[in-house]
Design an enzyme around this catalytic site. Structure first.
Site, PDB file in Angstrom:
ATOM      1  N   SER A 188     -10.075  10.654  -6.025  1.00 40.10           N
ATOM      2  CA  SER A 188     -10.401   9.580  -5.069  1.00 40.10           C
ATOM      3  C   SER A 188     -10.338  10.100  -3.639  1.00 40.10           C
ATOM      4  O   SER A 188     -11.202   9.790  -2.812  1.00 40.10           O
ATOM      5  CB  SER A 188      -9.405   8.428  -5.201  1.00 40.10           C
ATOM      6  OG  SER A 188      -9.208   8.075  -6.531  1.00 40.10           O
ATOM      7  N   TYR A 219      -6.827   9.676 -15.957  1.00 34.63           N
ATOM      8  CA  TYR A 219      -6.550   9.232 -14.579  1.00 34.63           C
ATOM      9  C   TYR A 219      -6.562   7.703 -14.586  1.00 34.63           C
ATOM     10  O   TYR A 219      -7.613   7.081 -14.651  1.00 34.63           O
ATOM     11  CB  TYR A 219      -7.624   9.806 -13.643  1.00 34.63           C
ATOM     12  CG  TYR A 219      -7.497   9.413 -12.170  1.00 34.63           C
ATOM     13  CD1 TYR A 219      -6.396   8.733 -11.664  1.00 34.63           C
ATOM     14  CD2 TYR A 219      -8.512   9.755 -11.276  1.00 34.63           C
ATOM     15  CE1 TYR A 219      -6.294   8.396 -10.321  1.00 34.63           C
ATOM     16  CE2 TYR A 219      -8.421   9.424  -9.926  1.00 34.63           C
ATOM     17  CZ  TYR A 219      -7.312   8.743  -9.457  1.00 34.63           C
ATOM     18  OH  TYR A 219      -7.224   8.408  -8.124  1.00 34.63           O
ATOM     19  N   LYS A 279      -2.262  10.854 -15.231  1.00 28.62           N
ATOM     20  CA  LYS A 279      -2.003  10.707 -13.795  1.00 28.62           C
ATOM     21  C   LYS A 279      -1.927   9.206 -13.574  1.00 28.62           C
ATOM     22  O   LYS A 279      -2.913   8.485 -13.693  1.00 28.62           O
ATOM     23  CB  LYS A 279      -3.154  11.325 -13.002  1.00 28.62           C
ATOM     24  CG  LYS A 279      -3.176  10.939 -11.553  1.00 28.62           C
ATOM     25  CD  LYS A 279      -4.206  11.775 -10.845  1.00 28.62           C
ATOM     26  CE  LYS A 279      -4.763  11.149  -9.589  1.00 28.62           C
ATOM     27  NZ  LYS A 279      -3.954  10.197  -8.872  1.00 28.62           N
ATOM     28  N   THR A 298      -1.334   6.233 -11.401  1.00 25.12           N
ATOM     29  CA  THR A 298      -1.297   5.667 -10.047  1.00 25.12           C
ATOM     30  C   THR A 298      -1.103   4.160 -10.167  1.00 25.12           C
ATOM     31  O   THR A 298      -2.066   3.378 -10.149  1.00 25.12           O
ATOM     32  CB  THR A 298      -2.576   6.007  -9.258  1.00 25.12           C
ATOM     33  OG1 THR A 298      -2.747   7.426  -9.245  1.00 25.12           O
ATOM     34  CG2 THR A 298      -2.458   5.529  -7.806  1.00 25.12           C
ATOM     35  N   GLY A 324       1.219   8.810  -9.058  1.00 24.76           N
ATOM     36  CA  GLY A 324       0.107   8.858  -8.102  1.00 24.76           C
ATOM     37  C   GLY A 324       0.349   8.146  -6.786  1.00 24.76           C
ATOM     38  O   GLY A 324      -0.464   8.258  -5.883  1.00 24.76           O
ATOM     39  N   ASP A 354       2.437   8.175  -3.570  1.00 25.80           N
ATOM     40  CA  ASP A 354       3.334   9.073  -2.849  1.00 25.80           C
ATOM     41  C   ASP A 354       4.564   8.335  -2.304  1.00 25.80           C
ATOM     42  O   ASP A 354       5.648   8.903  -2.221  1.00 25.80           O
ATOM     43  CB  ASP A 354       2.584   9.735  -1.684  1.00 25.80           C
ATOM     44  CG  ASP A 354       1.200  10.225  -2.095  1.00 25.80           C
ATOM     45  OD1 ASP A 354       0.865  10.101  -3.286  1.00 25.80           O
ATOM     46  OD2 ASP A 354       0.463  10.714  -1.236  1.00 25.80           O
ATOM     47  N   GLU A 355       4.355   7.050  -1.937  1.00 19.50           N
ATOM     48  CA  GLU A 355       5.451   6.281  -1.362  1.00 19.50           C
ATOM     49  C   GLU A 355       6.482   5.873  -2.416  1.00 19.50           C
ATOM     50  O   GLU A 355       7.535   5.349  -2.106  1.00 19.50           O
ATOM     51  CB  GLU A 355       4.922   5.049  -0.593  1.00 19.50           C
ATOM     52  CG  GLU A 355       3.941   4.157  -1.306  1.00 19.50           C
ATOM     53  CD  GLU A 355       2.497   4.665  -1.224  1.00 19.50           C
ATOM     54  OE1 GLU A 355       2.249   5.796  -1.705  1.00 19.50           O
ATOM     55  OE2 GLU A 355       1.630   3.915  -0.743  1.00 19.50           O
ATOM     56  N   SER A 386      -2.567  12.027  -2.067  1.00 22.04           N
ATOM     57  CA  SER A 386      -3.388  12.352  -0.900  1.00 22.04           C
ATOM     58  C   SER A 386      -2.549  12.864   0.271  1.00 22.04           C
ATOM     59  O   SER A 386      -2.934  13.804   0.955  1.00 22.04           O
ATOM     60  CB  SER A 386      -4.148  11.099  -0.449  1.00 22.04           C
ATOM     61  OG  SER A 386      -3.228  10.110  -0.018  1.00 22.04           O
TER      62      SER A 386
HETATM   63  O1  NGF Z   1      -5.631   6.979  -2.316  1.00 25.65           O
HETATM   64  C1  NGF Z   1      -5.137   6.406  -3.261  1.00 25.65           C
HETATM   65  C2  NGF Z   1      -5.618   5.054  -3.650  1.00 25.65           C
HETATM   66  N1  NGF Z   1      -4.152   6.888  -3.983  1.00 25.65           N
HETATM   67  C3  NGF Z   1      -3.619   8.202  -3.717  1.00 25.65           C
HETATM   68  C4  NGF Z   1      -3.678   9.030  -4.963  1.00 25.65           C
HETATM   69  O2  NGF Z   1      -3.102   8.367  -6.061  1.00 25.65           O
HETATM   70  C5  NGF Z   1      -5.156   9.292  -5.206  1.00 25.65           C
HETATM   71  C6  NGF Z   1      -2.225   8.132  -3.192  1.00 25.65           C
HETATM   72  O3  NGF Z   1      -1.844   9.430  -2.867  1.00 25.65           O
HETATM   73  C7  NGF Z   1      -5.399  10.473  -5.966  1.00 25.65           C
HETATM   74  O4  NGF Z   1      -4.532  11.049  -6.560  1.00 25.65           O
HETATM   75  C8  NGF Z   1      -6.772  10.995  -5.961  1.00 25.65           C
HETATM   76  O5  NGF Z   1      -7.269  11.310  -4.906  1.00 25.65           O
HETATM   77  O6  NGF Z   1      -7.356  11.070  -7.024  1.00 25.65           O
HETATM   78  C9  NGF Z   1      -2.179   7.241  -1.943  1.00 25.65           C
HETATM   79  O7  NGF Z   1      -3.158   7.623  -1.024  1.00 25.65           O
HETATM   80  C10 NGF Z   1      -0.819   7.299  -1.269  1.00 25.65           C
HETATM   81  O8  NGF Z   1       0.170   7.008  -2.197  1.00 25.65           O
HETATM   82  C11 NGF Z   1      -0.762   6.331  -0.083  1.00 25.65           C
HETATM   83  O9  NGF Z   1      -0.829   5.001  -0.543  1.00 25.65           O
HETATM   84  O10 NGF Z   1      -4.681   4.333  -4.334  1.00 25.65           O
END
Ligand code: NGF
Length: 292
Positions: free
Chosen positions: A47, A136, A164, A166, A188, A190-191, A207
């Site tokens: 994503s 995913y 994965k 999220t 997935g 980060d917070e 991300s």
């Molecule tokens: O950006 C998102 C949307 N999620 C990402 C991550 O799960 C996406 C997460 O890091 C991912 O792994 C990918 O690019 O395939 C968030 O950006 C982060 O926790 C801040 O909310 O949900």
């Protein structure tokens, strides 16, 4: 196969004003991840790579550039999922020829695919590529909420090596960990890394690790060493940062931070908004405040 464990950046991809991949910038983002953030691996065309707005050829180009830059310095997971199953297979075959360590595919979305269709999708990509696969699961984007029993049915295919995950559903996360100890579990969000780490995840994909990978590594390591106090202190700091990033726009701001670091991180792919240049000073302050 390389050991798949630790902190993986969901790789950001720089685009120029016309929407073209900036190869030099992409290589710089990869180097920043490996050399500065010191992540254990990269999740390519997820994503955060804005992949669902790209053509098949652009996705292949990104797989090629990243593999060429990384060689064997880190583990590489190729996200090949698409609601066009033929495209997912083509990308899976392509990443396989490039020697990516394993594949991942987002659950097919938009149409309300039933579970038999979802299972067919994964089994088909695996049959065509012979490659290991991570499911995913990102229900907030796809609307697909896999249940524990559906994970169990997917996991019957031994080439599905993990998920994965999220989602903030920590009960389901715990049940997956408990019932499928042989499968890899990557969180997935980060917070919520600390909370997921306490549940015994094998790693995390995110991300914000593109700029804050070191803190993520410290959180995971601290939990594994039983130092929850330090893990919590670093998660607090991390979440102060993530809150600011989310308020400014996630991918735009992460690219803005990389630009402050001298990396040609480009802009987001349309129709996503560009970064608001008037807020560049706010981003600079984040870089200083959080020592990014
Ligand atoms: O950006 C998102 C949307 N999620 C990402 C991550 O799960 C996406 C997460 O890091 C991912 O792994 C990918 O690019 O395939 C968030 O950006 C982060 O926790 C801040 O909310 O949900």
């Amino acid at each position: 196969m390389a050991k798949i464990n630790g902190i993986y950046s969901a790789l950001l991809v720089p685009f120029d004003a016309s929407g073209k991949v900036i190869e030099k910038g992409l290589r710089q983002v990869v180097r920043h991840n490996l050399d500065v953030c010191q992540v254990d691996g990269l999740y390519v065309n997820g994503s955060s790579g804005e992949t669902f707005m790209l053509s098949t050829e652009e996705k292949k180009l990104i797989f090629e550039i990243v593999k060429d830059e990384v060689q064997d310095q880190a583990t590489l997971i190729a996200q090949v999922g698409s609601i066009n199953l033929h495209e997912a297979i083509e990308l899976g075959e392509f990443a396989t020829t490039l020697n990516y360590d394993c594949l991942s595919a987002v659950t097919p979305f938009y149409y309300k695919f039933d579970f038999a269709e979802i299972k067919y999708y994964y089994d088909s990509i695996i049959a065509a590529t012979g490659k290991d696969m991570f499911v995913y699961s990102i229900p907030s984007f796809t609307g697909v909420n896999l249940s524990r029993s559906q994970f169990e049915q997917l996991f019957q295919n031994e080439k599905i090596i993990g998920v994965k995950f999220t989602s903030g559903d920590f009960y389901l996360l715990e049940r997956i960990k408990r019932n499928f100890p042989g499968k890899l579990l990557f969180s997935g969000f980060d917070e919520m890394l600390l909370s997921a780490a306490v549940m015994g995840i094998d790693g995390a994909i995110g991300s914000t690790f593109n700029v804050n990978g070191k803190r993520a590594k410290e959180i995971l390591a601290s939990v594994r060493q039983g130092n929850l106090q330090n893990a919590l202190a670093v998660q607090h700091e991390t979440n102060d940062l993530i809150e600011e990033i989310l308020a400014l726009g996630i991918y735009q701001t992460l690219k803005g931070i990389l630009k402050v670091k001298g990396i040609d991180a480009g802009v987001c792919r349309e129709p996503m908004k560009r970064f608001d240049q008037n807020r560049r000073d706010e981003v600079k302050r984040l870089v200083d405040r959080f020592s990014l």
